[in-house]
Design a protein around this motif. Structure first.
Motif: not given
Length: 606
Positions: A84, A110, A113, A125
């Motif tokens: 990330a 993301l 995430g 993220c």
């Protein structure tokens, strides 16, 4: 899914890809998880501040692999976090980098995430998402595609100061429409973000304040709700007033003032409210002075430097701020904003991009409807640039009925406004279709056109001649306009050629005559006017080469072989002694004049 850049960029970058760049990507596929982790860490260190390396790695396919590793439950938390971080660093490169990342579906990866419970991974993220979303090339609608995203982001606000900073920044950048305002409002944006205004972190306070400014913008529902919100026992409006105090950073003062202004416009706060009267009278005056100074500075910096203009327009929200400055209550701020806009409008690139993307012409046209002369002068100067042939704003401006406005400017007592009005019409007429040209002539009127041709201000006269020259281009247009207004135009040309004017004015007038000579039927207006033919002969023998060249163009167009009646015209002009003059000019020391005379002579020999 393969992640590719546009072919031209890909080719140019690939030619410079080093073995090292390939090595970084190859290590992402190592079967040993520890070696993969070390490879990602090394990649992170390699791309920091190195746009070339970032582009190389993107072209070589690093992004899909990093996203794969980030989403794998089998990847260690440390590896997922480092992935990330690297993706966030790649996003800090060029706009092409962002486009590539978005094309590789980085946003849904993301957002997924963020469901992980680990705070450090969530922050990584969010940091990457923030960088992607603040880019102008990222479609903000991607934040609203999944209805579960906004409520989940609201729930993450309480996790840390970093989550607060990143999420509020994402919200303030992705709130572009009333629909976006409604979504954020309905999911508790006001209640969740209000406490952040008293955060110990300046970044959090500032981003929260920006959120309120975009939520309240032209939104009565939000403004009416804000007026009753308490923050730690204090009304929100009082918090905004406190944030406008002079000991606060300028950015905070201006944004807080903006929030109160929007609440006032929505009727949520009375204009005579005690918290407004004192602060907005004094602090907004101070804020206006600051904005005025800032706009003036940017105008000065960008006046002659293309690179600086580019940096100004690429500064976050700068174009929006300039555009909003055009409707400020303070005349001085409006003038400074339009001066800044005028400075930026000198850039072909900005006219084609930033000015078009932000539809700058709309507030500019609104400003031109009712403003003091000093603002009108600067606004009309800017409009002249927006009406240049290569400007994408030209077409919508034409459709907005601008011709009448510009024609009215030509009647102003101010020479500067007369110049700008006629200059803008001149730019509009350049390579325009016949409908536009006819409308300009109709709206301006023959009387006003010839009044401008006798204007005491040379600049007005020159621009009027430029307009006439642009109107009289393309044979069908020349013939159509001359059939309706030929007598008056020929009278005006005669008067100018006979009067005491500088070389530039005479040259422009002879060029108009050369255009008339290029018409099919219009050229007869010259051929039947022996007095005009004598004037052309006089200027062919003038001491100034520019005037000789322009006059020779007239004759060249009149005798051109491929057109009907050329033999009769050639015979008449031969009798008047033009062939002898052309022969003499063909031996002139100036190569352009000599070539033009020889070209004309060849028409007699053909």
């Amino acid at each position: 899914m393969a992640c590719l850049l546009e072919a031209p960029l890909r080719i140019s970058v690939l030619s410079e890809v080093t073995a090292t760049s390939r090595h970084y990507v190859d290590r992402l596929f190592d079967p040993d998880p520890q070696k993969v982790l070390q490879g990602v860490i090394d990649m992170k260190n390699a791309v920091i501040g190195n746009n070339k390396q970032k582009a190389n790695l993107i072209v070589l396919g690093a992004v899909p692999r990093l996203l794969y590793l980030l989403q794998q439950s089998s990847s260690s938390l440390e590896l997922r976090t480092e992935c990330a971080v690297v993706l966030g660093s790649l996003a800090m490169g060029t706009e092409n980098n962002i486009k590539s990342l978005v094309d590789c579906h980085i946003i849904p990866a993301l957002l997924q995430g963020l469901l992980c419970p680990d705070l450090i991974f969530i922050e990584a993220c969010l940091r990457c998402l923030r960088t992607v979303f603040i880019s102008p090339v990222t479609p903000v609608q991607l934040l609203y595609t999944d209805s579960t995203v906004i409520p989940h982001l609201m729930s993450l606000l309480s996790r840390s100061q970093r989550t607060q900073e990143y999420i509020t920044q994402i919200f303030s950048h992705c709130c572009k429409t009333p629909e976006h305002q409604t979504v954020l409002f309905n999911h508790g944006a006001i209640q969740n973000i209000a406490p952040l205004l008293i955060s110990p972190s300046y970044k959090v306070r500032m981003q929260a304040l920006k959120c309120f400014s975009v939520l309240a913008y032209e939104n009565t529902q939000v403004s009416m709700t804000l007026v009753n919100v308490l923050v730690d026992g204090e009304l929100l409006s009082q918090v905004f007033v406190r944030m406008m105090q002079r000991d606060q950073p300028i950015e905070m003062q201006l944004t807080a003032a903006k929030c109160l202004t929007y609440m006032c416009r929505a009727g949520a706060i009375r204009t005579d409210d005690s918290c407004i009267v004192l602060k907005l009278d004094h602090d907004l005056k101070h804020a206006h002075e600051l904005r005025q100074a800032a706009f003036k500075l940017y105008a000065s910096l960008g006046s002659n430097d293309e690179d600086i203009r580019k940096k100004i327009t690429e500064t976050e929200n700068m174009m929006d701020r300039i555009v909003s400055g055009l409707s400020e209550s303070s005349i001085k701020v409006r003038l400074a904003a339009v001066r800044c806009l005028h400075s930026l409008s000198r850039s072909v690139q900005q006219l084609r991009t930033s000015f078009h993307d932000h539809a700058v012409w709309k507030p500019l046209m609104k400003l031109l409807q009712n403003a003091p002369d000093e603002v009108l002068v600067m606004a009309s100067s800017t409009l002249c640039n927006l009406l240049l042939e290569f400007s994408p704003s030209k077409e919508p401006i034409l459709e907005s009925g601008v011709i009448e406005l510009l024609c009215s400017l030509t009647q102003s007592d101010s020479p500067a406004l007369r110049v700008n009005g006629i200059w803008a019409l001149m730019n509009m007429a350049f390579q325009a279709d016949q409908k536009v040209k006819v409308e300009i002539v109709r709206c301006l009127g023959t009387e006003q056109l010839f009044r401008l041709l006798s204007d005491p201000d040379t600049n007005v006269l020159m621009k009027t001649l430029g307009l006439l020259r642009n109107l009289l281009s393309t044979r069908p247009h020349i013939d159509q306009i001359m059939s309706s207004h030929g007598k008056q135009i020929m009278q005006a040309v005669t008067l100018i050629l006979e009067a005491e004017h500088n070389i530039e004015v005479k040259e422009q007038t002879l060029c108009i005559l050369a255009n008339i000579a290029d018409g099919n039927s219009a050229k007869e207006l010259i051929m039947t006017n022996d007095d005009m033919l004598q004037k052309i002969k006089y200027y062919m023998g003038h001491s100034n080469v520019k005037l000789q060249l322009a006059a020779t163009f007239c004759i060249s167009n009149l005798i051109w072989n491929e057109e009907d009646g050329s033999q009769e015209r050639q015979d008449k002009l031969r009798e008047m002694g033009f062939v002898d003059i052309l022969h003499k000019l063909s031996q002139a020391s100036d190569p352009n004049l000599s070539d033009r005379a020889k070209t004309a002579m060849q028409q007699y020999l053909a």
